[in-house]
Design a protein around this motif. Structure first.
Motif, PDB file in Angstrom:
ATOM      1  N   GLU A   1      -2.795  54.163   0.801  1.00 50.39           N
ATOM      2  CA  GLU A   1      -1.537  53.505   1.126  1.00 50.39           C
ATOM      3  C   GLU A   1      -0.702  54.445   1.976  1.00 50.39           C
ATOM      4  O   GLU A   1      -1.030  55.618   2.133  1.00 50.39           O
ATOM      5  CB  GLU A   1      -0.781  53.155  -0.164  1.00 50.39           C
ATOM      6  CG  GLU A   1      -1.519  52.163  -1.039  1.00 50.39           C
ATOM      7  CD  GLU A   1      -0.847  51.950  -2.386  1.00 50.39           C
ATOM      8  OE1 GLU A   1      -0.032  52.811  -2.806  1.00 50.39           O
ATOM      9  OE2 GLU A   1      -1.138  50.931  -3.020  1.00 50.39           O
TER      10      GLU A   1
ATOM     11  N   GLY B   1      -5.215  46.612   2.250  1.00 50.71           N
ATOM     12  CA  GLY B   1      -5.594  47.052   0.913  1.00 50.71           C
ATOM     13  C   GLY B   1      -7.108  47.122   0.825  1.00 50.71           C
ATOM     14  O   GLY B   1      -7.795  47.141   1.843  1.00 50.71           O
TER      15      GLY B   1
ATOM     16  N   LYS C   1      -7.036  45.841  -4.777  1.00 47.60           N
ATOM     17  CA  LYS C   1      -5.667  46.059  -4.316  1.00 47.60           C
ATOM     18  C   LYS C   1      -5.484  45.390  -2.944  1.00 47.60           C
ATOM     19  O   LYS C   1      -4.876  45.951  -2.056  1.00 47.60           O
ATOM     20  CB  LYS C   1      -5.368  47.560  -4.214  1.00 47.60           C
ATOM     21  CG  LYS C   1      -5.324  48.254  -5.540  1.00 47.60           C
ATOM     22  CD  LYS C   1      -5.035  49.744  -5.524  1.00 47.60           C
ATOM     23  CE  LYS C   1      -4.556  50.391  -4.293  1.00 47.60           C
ATOM     24  NZ  LYS C   1      -4.344  51.842  -4.403  1.00 47.60           N
TER      25      LYS C   1
ATOM     26  N   ASP D   1      -3.827  43.291  -0.235  1.00 50.46           N
ATOM     27  CA  ASP D   1      -2.420  43.011   0.044  1.00 50.46           C
ATOM     28  C   ASP D   1      -2.329  41.673   0.785  1.00 50.46           C
ATOM     29  O   ASP D   1      -2.395  41.610   2.010  1.00 50.46           O
ATOM     30  CB  ASP D   1      -1.838  44.153   0.884  1.00 50.46           C
ATOM     31  CG  ASP D   1      -0.344  44.035   1.085  1.00 50.46           C
ATOM     32  OD1 ASP D   1       0.219  42.940   0.872  1.00 50.46           O
ATOM     33  OD2 ASP D   1       0.264  45.053   1.491  1.00 50.46           O
ATOM     34  N   HIS D   2      -2.160  40.611   0.018  1.00 50.56           N
ATOM     35  CA  HIS D   2      -2.129  39.260   0.581  1.00 50.56           C
ATOM     36  C   HIS D   2      -0.928  39.062   1.506  1.00 50.56           C
ATOM     37  O   HIS D   2      -1.019  38.335   2.496  1.00 50.56           O
ATOM     38  CB  HIS D   2      -2.160  38.217  -0.528  1.00 50.56           C
ATOM     39  CG  HIS D   2      -3.351  38.357  -1.420  1.00 50.56           C
ATOM     40  ND1 HIS D   2      -4.617  37.955  -1.041  1.00 50.56           N
ATOM     41  CD2 HIS D   2      -3.489  38.909  -2.651  1.00 50.56           C
ATOM     42  CE1 HIS D   2      -5.479  38.233  -2.006  1.00 50.56           C
ATOM     43  NE2 HIS D   2      -4.823  38.814  -2.986  1.00 50.56           N
ATOM     44  N   GLU D   3       0.179  39.711   1.201  1.00 45.44           N
ATOM     45  CA  GLU D   3       1.360  39.602   2.061  1.00 45.44           C
ATOM     46  C   GLU D   3       1.109  40.252   3.425  1.00 45.44           C
ATOM     47  O   GLU D   3       1.556  39.748   4.455  1.00 45.44           O
ATOM     48  CB  GLU D   3       2.574  40.223   1.386  1.00 45.44           C
ATOM     49  CG  GLU D   3       3.873  39.977   2.128  1.00 45.44           C
ATOM     50  CD  GLU D   3       4.170  38.504   2.397  1.00 45.44           C
ATOM     51  OE1 GLU D   3       4.674  38.205   3.504  1.00 45.44           O
ATOM     52  OE2 GLU D   3       3.900  37.640   1.529  1.00 45.44           O
ATOM     53  N   ALA D   4       0.399  41.362   3.440  1.00 44.87           N
ATOM     54  CA  ALA D   4       0.060  42.020   4.712  1.00 44.87           C
ATOM     55  C   ALA D   4      -0.808  41.095   5.570  1.00 44.87           C
ATOM     56  O   ALA D   4      -0.647  41.050   6.795  1.00 44.87           O
ATOM     57  CB  ALA D   4      -0.656  43.343   4.463  1.00 44.87           C
TER      58      ALA D   4
END
Length: 167
Positions: free
Chosen positions: A88, A115, A143, A145-148
Motif C-alpha cells: 500500500e 490491492g 485486499k 480495493d473495489h473503490e480503486a
C-alpha cells in the motif's frame, strides 16, 4: 469505442479485478490474458488498459514484453495502467511505477493499484512458505480495493472534448 484490457495473472487476482473493471467500462470491452495470447494485435482498439500482478517486486514478463513490443503504438492510444499487489501507499506506487515503461506512465489517462490477494489454495508449497515467512500471512487473504477499480473506470470512461474549453 473498443477497449482492450490486456493482463497477466499468476493466481487469478488480476483476472478477477480485470473482470470487475470490465463491468464498469462503457462500450465494447475485450479481456485478453497475455500469457495465453502474447501476439495480440492492438490496432483495432481505441483504449488499452494493461494490468499485471506483482510478485517479488516485479510484474510478469508477459506484461513487460507486451509493453516493450508495442511501446510506440501504445503511446498513440487512450491508455490505462494497473497492478495488483499486497503493498500500500508509497511501496505500491513504486511497484506501479516500476511495472511499466516511463513513456507509458507519461501517456496514461489513469493509473492505479487494485490491492491484491494471497490465494494459498492456488500456490505451491514453496510459494506458501515464502508468503508465510516474508508477508507473515498464514492463510488466504484478499485486499482487493473495489473503490480503486471504480475510480479507475470513471477516469477511463471520461471523454475529452476540446470544445468544452471554448465556452
Amino acid at each position: 469505442m473498443k477497449t482492450l484490457i490486456a493482463y497477466s495473472t499468476t493466481h487469478g487476482c488480476t483476472e478477477k479485478t480485470a473482470n470487475e473493471l470490465k463491468s464498469f467500462l462503457g462500450g465494447s470491452v475485450q479481456l485478453v490474458n497475455l500469457k495465453q495470447n502474447p501476439q495480440l494485435k492492438i490496432s483495432d482498439y481505441d483504449k488499452i488498459i494493461i494490468g499485471g500482478s506483482i510478485h517479488a517486486g516485479r510484474v510478469q514478463k508477459s506484461v513487460k514484453d507486451f509493453c516493450a513490443k508495442n511501446l510506440n503504438e501504445l503511446q498513440e492510444k487512450e491508455l490505462g495502467l494497473f497492478i495488483c499487489c499486497m503493498e500500500e501507499g508509497e511501496k505500491a506506487r513504486t511497484q506501479l511505477f516500476n511495472a511499466f515503461p516511463e513513456e507509458l506512465h507519461q501517456k496514461a489517462k489513469a493509473e492505479a493499484y487494485f490491492g491484491g490477494e494471497f490465494s494459498f489454495e492456488k500456490m505451491n508449497f514453496f510459494q506458501k512458505m515464502i508468503v508465510k515467512k516474508v508477508a507473515k500471512i498464514e492463510h488466504s487473504t484478499s485486499k482487493i480495493d473495489h473503490e480503486a477499480i471504480r475510480t479507475f473506470s470513471k477516469k477511463m470512461n471520461k471523454i475529452f472534448n476540446p470544445f468544452l474549453f471554448l465556452i
